[in-house]
Scaffold this active site. Structure first.
Site, short mmCIF file in Angstrom:
data_model
loop_
_atom_site.label_atom_id
_atom_site.label_comp_id
_atom_site.label_asym_id
_atom_site.label_seq_id
_atom_site.Cartn_x
_atom_site.Cartn_y
_atom_site.Cartn_z
N ASP A 271 0.86 -1.18 0.00
CA ASP A 271 0.00 0.00 0.00
C ASP A 271 0.90 1.24 0.00
O ASP A 271 2.12 1.15 0.13
CB ASP A 271 -0.99 -0.02 1.18
CG ASP A 271 -2.22 0.84 0.88
OD1 ASP A 271 -2.16 1.67 -0.05
OD2 ASP A 271 -3.24 0.69 1.57
C1 BGC Z 1 -5.01 3.16 -0.08
C2 BGC Z 1 -5.16 2.06 -1.10
C3 BGC Z 1 -5.01 2.62 -2.49
C4 BGC Z 1 -3.68 3.32 -2.61
C5 BGC Z 1 -3.41 3.87 -3.98
C6 BGC Z 1 -3.77 4.00 -0.32
O1 BGC Z 1 -3.75 5.10 0.48
O2 BGC Z 1 -4.98 2.60 1.22
O3 BGC Z 1 -6.40 1.44 -0.93
O4 BGC Z 1 -5.13 1.61 -3.44
O5 BGC Z 1 -3.64 4.38 -1.67
O6 BGC Z 1 -4.21 4.95 -4.28
#
Ligand code: BGC
Length: 754
Positions: free
Chosen positions: A292
């Site tokens: 993440d």
């Molecule tokens: C979120 C994810 C997301 C990623 C990319 C993160 O802050 O937790 O769910 O896919 O950002 O945007």
């Protein structure tokens, strides 16, 4: 033509830079052999470049953007330092970047373009929690299919969805992104979404790679505070949180994203036990794992890595293949390998999985497959896509209350007042995680109502109050508006930014003075319908006690106003059921239908004085029961359940039992009902929930029509993780319940003999 030219250029560049590789390619090598050949040509720096994904310039979904602002994407791509970008879009834009990768980088490896297509792209569908309320697997799959078709035309080939985190935490803002509280329903939806996103072939230009997230336990953040600590038993992991991941992986999900949280003291990003032993070895997931946003670096804050070097090493060794926005693989891994601290086999294994994904997506055959300007023009917000969004939206609506059958409304009232801060609001209709959906597009509720009513009907509108603050200055005018009308529709709830990531709330009442506004309008004595727009269960006791008709519309996306009007005026008979329990008070959280019985269950009806309610599991001040239970939702018609029968009174573990029931539409409208089946295993080596959903069927019944519904239960439905954590059945008595919600059910019992 343009595409052909680009493919030509790509092939040419690829041949020049990788002639040996191309020679072999001509001999029809298998994908694995092609990957081997490519890896053998790569420098260590080029390898780690394949493990590094960067956010684009405009839609930033986390705290950091670049390590070095002097580096532009063009340079990073040319130098082989990024494997792709995310949250960028546009056929022309992505093609331009792809061209740099193909023609200017040494090895010409195509880029991934990732994005969070959580509920639609430019055509926005309901938030996932809303879609889950449809209990309609076909509609959910079609919605995901449409989102894939539309966003792939704009270059996106890698989707950070579905989010399958089970959550019993309405304070947690990201509950809006998942399918609610139940593992069985969540698993069915996870399968439908993966199928919708990926279709049957990843190399089809209208499909993209799904990313199941967030592995695992993210929805159980303590106190509902986003990113907070998670701590639950191995049993809870297997029984509650794992099933939707398992289902998504079985459906072929190409990638997985570990969650930000720790579990049992270790952040998931560096958790070898959960990523390698459980996910890869036990669940047999062989796709790619992307971290993440910044999560590798966050292991330093968590306190399991002293510095970036340690964080990178831990993550790669644990099984995280791709670094999203920590830059630690790029900056640390080559040194770690050269210093002999990190075995290059981890790097190679991760690169292999990334390249495999790119091969599977068809990018090595045609890197411009997804960047199709002509298709993009046709796809974006096409009439066909908007029709899918409207259909999904109306199916997501849940009718919570309809006393005196105020709904459906006539289309020929003289005057209808629509009041509330969300009544003529467009931008919040898209909801959280809808960065690509333009805010001017959604149909507001007022617009939807205006387009529905007859010509002679006047639609009055007043905002009434703001969404958040305590200003009541506009109340008097709103009351006048209500007094001028025959019926009042109040549209209240949460703004888009009140849910989603980092949007936890400590109270889940209507924000600001919205409830006061409802109270004051109700005092006018006009018939009032409340339409709720929100991304989580709210505490609505006052509204439930005083307002005759309540419509839960979540956040419905592009076609919000049309879908709400379809339901309010009876063009669609609501059929949604809650995928999550609505508490009476925040103090009841966590509250969910499949709880345990406890040693001292409360069996009373709350008629005794509160002071005498001792020595059983309950509150002194409120009931244990929810305001609206899981699986609950009304219709404009009524359904009667009768003749529940079991095919046999006893079965052995290798036999099946049929549960039949007759459902009759006893009202005046045609309608759909979600017939739900729950079981309870009365005695086990470990305690079992008082009810567990094991099946459901959504059936359409014409007014007056009856249907016999059959569910078949087999050993797998009766199995659980026993005391020794093996999966299987135990003999004994089972209750089986069938009905229209987790609380309104008929019951029979049978015995499992071995
Ligand atoms: C979120 C994810 C997301 C990623 C990319 C993160 O802050 O937790 O769910 O896919 O950002 O945007």
């Amino acid at each position: 033509m343009i595409n052909n030219l680009r493919i030509g250029l790509f092939t040419c560049a690829f041949t020049l830079t990788l002639s040996a590789f191309s020679q072999q390619a001509k001999q029809k090598l298998s994908v694995d052999e092609k990957i081997d050949a490519l890896i053998s040509k790569m420098t260590l720096e080029e390898k780690v470049g394949q493990l590094n994904i960067n956010v684009g310039e405009t839609i930033i979904t986390g705290p950091t953007m670049y390590t070095s602002t002097s580096e532009r994407f063009d340079d990073l791509i040319r130098d082989g330092k990024i494997t792709g970008l995310f949250n960028v879009h546009g056929a022309a834009y992505t093609a331009r970047l792809q061209k740099i990768a193909i023609e200017k980088s040494r090895l010409g490896i195509p880029l991934l373009f990732g994005a969070d297509i959580i509920h639609g792209f430019k055509t926005v569908t309901p938030i996932p929690l809303g879609e889950a309320a449809s209990w309609d697997m076909n509609a959910i799959e079609q919605s995901a299919r449409m989102a894939a078709k539309e966003s792939t035309s704009a270059g996106i080939n890698f989707n950070f969805a579905p989010m399958v985190d089970i959550s019993r935490e309405p304070r947690w803002g990201r509950i809006s992104e998942g399918s609610g509280e139940d593992s069985y329903l969540g698993s069915r939806i996870a399968t439908a979404r993966v199928k919708g996103f990926q279709g049957n072939n990843l190399a089809d230009p209208t499909t993209f790679a799904a990313c199941v997230k967030h592995f695992i336990g993210y929805g159980a953040a303590e106190a509902g505070r986003d990113y907070n600590t998670v701590d639950f038993s191995k049993r809870a992991l297997y029984e509650t949180y794992l099933p939707p991941f398992k289902a998504a992986i079985e459906a072929g999900a190409a990638t997985v994203m570990p969650s930000f949280n720790e579990l049992d003291g270790q952040p998931l990003t560096g958790n070898k036990h959960l990523l390698t032993d459980l996910l890869r070895n036990e669940l047999k997931f062989n796709g790619m794992i992307v971290s993440d946003y910044g999560a590798i670096g966050e292991m330093i804050n968590h306190g399991t890595a002293a510095n970036g070097k340690e964080a990178a090493q831990l993550s790669l060794e644990a099984g995280t293949d791709m670094d999203m926005m920590s830059y630690l693989y790029l900056n640390e891994v080559p040194n770690l390998v050269r210093a002999g601290k990190l075995d290059v086999k981890y790097v190679d294994a991760a690169v292999r999985r990334v390249l495999k994904l790119k091969f599977d997506l068809g990018l090595f055959d045609n890197p411009y497959l997804y960047s199709d300007v002509n298709r993009e023009k046709k796809e974006i917000r096409s009439a066909e896509n908007l029709a899918v969004a409207r259909d999904m939206a109306k199916r997501s609506i849940v009718l919570l209350k309809n006393e005196g059958k105020l709904l459906p409304l006539k289309k020929n009232y003289k005057k209808i007042a629509v009041i509330g801060p969300l009544a003529d609001n467009k931008e919040d209709m898209n909801g959280s995680w809808s960065f690509f959906g333009e805010t001017q597009h959604p149909v507001s509720i007022v617009e939807g109502i205006k387009s529905k009513v007859e010509k002679g009907t006047e639609v009055l509108y007043h905002t009434g109050c703001n969404l958040y603050d305590n200003n009541t200055d506009k109340f008097a005018e709103a009351v006048t508006t209500a007094n001028n009308a025959d019926v009042v529709i109040m549209v209240v709830g949460e703004s888009a930014v009140m849910n989603g990531e980092g949007a936890s709330r400590s109270d889940i009442n209507l924000p600001g003075v919205q409830q006061q506004l409802v109270e004051i309008i109700a005092k006018t004595g006009k018939p009032v319908v409340v339409v709720l727009i929100n991304g989580r269960p709210l505490t609505l006791e006052w509204i439930d006690q005083h307002i005759p008709s309540i419509v839960e519309s979540w956040t419905l996306g592009s076609e919000a106003g049309h879908a709400v009007a379809d339901v309010l005026f009876g063009d669609y008979n609501p059929s949604g059921k809650l995928p999550v329990t609505f508490p009476r008070s925040v103090g009841q959280i966590p509250i969910y239908y499949n709880h345990k019985n406890t040693g001292r269950p409360y069996g009373g009806n709350y008629s005794e004085p509160a002071s005498q309610r001792v020595y059983s599991s309950k509150y002194r001040d409120i009931k244990n029961t929810p305001l609206y239970p899981f699986g609950y939702g009304l219709s404009y018609t009524s359904f009667e359940y009768s003749d529940m029968n079991l095919s046999v009174p006893k079965i052995s573990a290798n036999e099946k039992i049929d549960v039949t029931i007759t459902v009759k539409n006893t009202g005046a409208y045609d309608g759909e009902e979600v017939v739900q089946l729950y079981i309870r295993d009365l005695v086990g080596s470990v305690t079992r929930p008082v009810k567990e959903l094991k099946g459901f069927q959504k059936v359409f019944l014409k007014a007056g029509e009856s249907k016999k519904i059959i569910f078949t239960l087999s050993a797998n439905d009766l199995s659980f993780y026993r005391a020794d954590m093996t999966w299987g059945t135990e003999r004994g008595q089972f209750d089986v319940f069938v009905g229209g919600s987790s609380e309104q059910v008929l019951k029979k019992s049978f015995e499992l003999t071995n």
